[in-house]
Design a protein around this motif. Structure first.
Motif, PDB file in Angstrom:
ATOM      1  N   ALA A  35       0.836  -1.213   0.000  1.00 27.51           N
ATOM      2  CA  ALA A  35       0.000   0.000   0.000  1.00 27.51           C
ATOM      3  C   ALA A  35       0.865   1.255   0.000  1.00 27.51           C
ATOM      4  CB  ALA A  35      -0.930  -0.011   1.205  1.00 27.51           C
ATOM      5  N   SER A  36       1.918   1.238   0.765  1.00 26.82           N
ATOM      6  CA  SER A  36       2.839   2.381   0.809  1.00 26.82           C
ATOM      7  C   SER A  36       3.504   2.599  -0.542  1.00 26.82           C
ATOM      8  CB  SER A  36       3.892   2.138   1.898  1.00 26.82           C
ATOM      9  OG  SER A  36       4.791   3.208   1.959  1.00 26.82           O
ATOM     10  N   PHE A  37       3.949   1.518  -1.164  1.00 29.65           N
ATOM     11  CA  PHE A  37       4.572   1.621  -2.484  1.00 29.65           C
ATOM     12  C   PHE A  37       3.567   2.151  -3.510  1.00 29.65           C
ATOM     13  CE2 PHE A  37       8.448  -1.493  -2.397  1.00 29.65           C
ATOM     14  CZ  PHE A  37       8.962  -0.814  -1.309  1.00 29.65           C
ATOM     15  N   GLU A  38       2.323   1.673  -3.439  1.00 28.13           N
ATOM     16  CA  GLU A  38       1.288   2.172  -4.351  1.00 28.13           C
ATOM     17  C   GLU A  38       1.086   3.673  -4.170  1.00 28.13           C
ATOM     18  OE1 GLU A  38      -2.024  -0.341  -3.366  1.00 28.13           O
ATOM     19  OE2 GLU A  38      -1.412  -1.888  -4.816  1.00 28.13           O
ATOM     20  N   GLN A  39       1.028   4.114  -2.930  1.00 27.85           N
ATOM     21  CA  GLN A  39       0.851   5.533  -2.632  1.00 27.85           C
ATOM     22  C   GLN A  39       2.023   6.372  -3.152  1.00 27.85           C
ATOM     23  OE1 GLN A  39       0.604   6.423   1.538  1.00 27.85           O
ATOM     24  NE2 GLN A  39      -0.257   8.449   1.196  1.00 27.85           N
ATOM     25  N   PRO A  43       5.615   1.401  -9.585  1.00 29.48           N
ATOM     26  CA  PRO A  43       4.877   0.513 -10.485  1.00 29.48           C
ATOM     27  C   PRO A  43       4.890  -0.934  -9.988  1.00 29.48           C
ATOM     28  CG  PRO A  43       6.724   1.591 -11.622  1.00 29.48           C
ATOM     29  CD  PRO A  43       6.781   1.983 -10.180  1.00 29.48           C
ATOM     30  N   LEU A  44       3.806  -1.646 -10.254  1.00 25.05           N
ATOM     31  CA  LEU A  44       3.675  -3.061  -9.875  1.00 25.05           C
ATOM     32  C   LEU A  44       3.982  -3.285  -8.397  1.00 25.05           C
ATOM     33  CD1 LEU A  44       5.470  -4.585 -13.003  1.00 25.05           C
ATOM     34  CD2 LEU A  44       3.000  -4.422 -12.635  1.00 25.05           C
ATOM     35  N   ALA A  45       3.437  -2.436  -7.560  1.00 26.38           N
ATOM     36  CA  ALA A  45       3.745  -2.453  -6.127  1.00 26.38           C
ATOM     37  C   ALA A  45       3.497  -3.814  -5.487  1.00 26.38           C
ATOM     38  CB  ALA A  45       2.948  -1.372  -5.409  1.00 26.38           C
ATOM     39  N   ALA A  46       2.456  -4.531  -5.914  1.00 30.84           N
ATOM     40  CA  ALA A  46       2.156  -5.838  -5.326  1.00 30.84           C
ATOM     41  C   ALA A  46       3.259  -6.853  -5.617  1.00 30.84           C
ATOM     42  CB  ALA A  46       0.816  -6.355  -5.845  1.00 30.84           C
ATOM     43  N   LEU A  47       3.974  -6.677  -6.711  1.00 34.02           N
ATOM     44  CA  LEU A  47       5.100  -7.550  -7.044  1.00 34.02           C
ATOM     45  C   LEU A  47       6.400  -7.016  -6.439  1.00 34.02           C
ATOM     46  CD1 LEU A  47       6.341  -9.900  -8.721  1.00 34.02           C
ATOM     47  CD2 LEU A  47       6.568  -8.243 -10.584  1.00 34.02           C
ATOM     48  N   VAL A  48       6.589  -5.716  -6.521  1.00 32.10           N
ATOM     49  CA  VAL A  48       7.840  -5.091  -6.088  1.00 32.10           C
ATOM     50  C   VAL A  48       8.017  -5.169  -4.571  1.00 32.10           C
ATOM     51  CG1 VAL A  48       9.110  -2.900  -6.003  1.00 32.10           C
ATOM     52  CG2 VAL A  48       7.966  -3.605  -8.111  1.00 32.10           C
TER      53      VAL A  48
END
Length: 140
Positions: A35-39, A43-48
């Motif tokens: 969630a933090s990466f998405e915010q 890109p592709l936060a769920a994978l990264v």
């Protein structure tokens, strides 16, 4: 003394990265990091997110032990480069403003280890150093 210097760099850098990986797994949790990466616009936060958390935890351990040091350090340098350009660079230098000073020094340390290798006091030296020495004897 160079091997002592590389040992100090490996252990300190490794401890900091282990702490950050551990924090991502067990304090923030992977859903929280995602969630933090998405915010932050990664890109592709769920994978990264799990890749970065695993890389920092396992890569930090690898640096401490001095095992597959050049590979681990190279991957960690790329990790810090990504953090620099995707998140921290626009905030300026200072970490208290979200800046890049921490990722810059962690990345620089990782690059130094990727280029210099682990030094004599490492698992890499125990494993590969003996093989290289034995190969030199055979070829002599």
């Amino acid at each position: 003394m160079t091997s002592v210097a590389l040992l100090v760099l490996r252990v300190v850098l490794g401890l900091i990265l282990v702490a950050h990986g551990w924090q991502k797994y067990f304090q923030f949790t992977l859903p929280g990091v995602t969630a933090s990466f998405e915010q932050m616009g990664v890109p592709l936060a769920a994978l990264v997110a799990p890749v970065v958390a695993t890389l920092e935890l396992a890569g930090g351990i690898a640096l401490i032990l001095g095992v597959v040091t050049r590979v681990a350090a190279g991957l960690l340098a790329l990790d810090m480069l990504g953090a620099l350009f995707m998140v921290h660079l626009p905030a300026g230098l200072f970490v208290d403003n979200g800046g890049y000073e921490l990722v810059a020094i962690l990345g620089a340390g990782a690059v130094a280890l990727a280029l210099a290798g682990p030094g004599a006091y490492s698992a890499d030296q125990l494993i590969f150093g003996r093989k290289a020495a034995a190969k030199q004897l055979v070829n002599a």
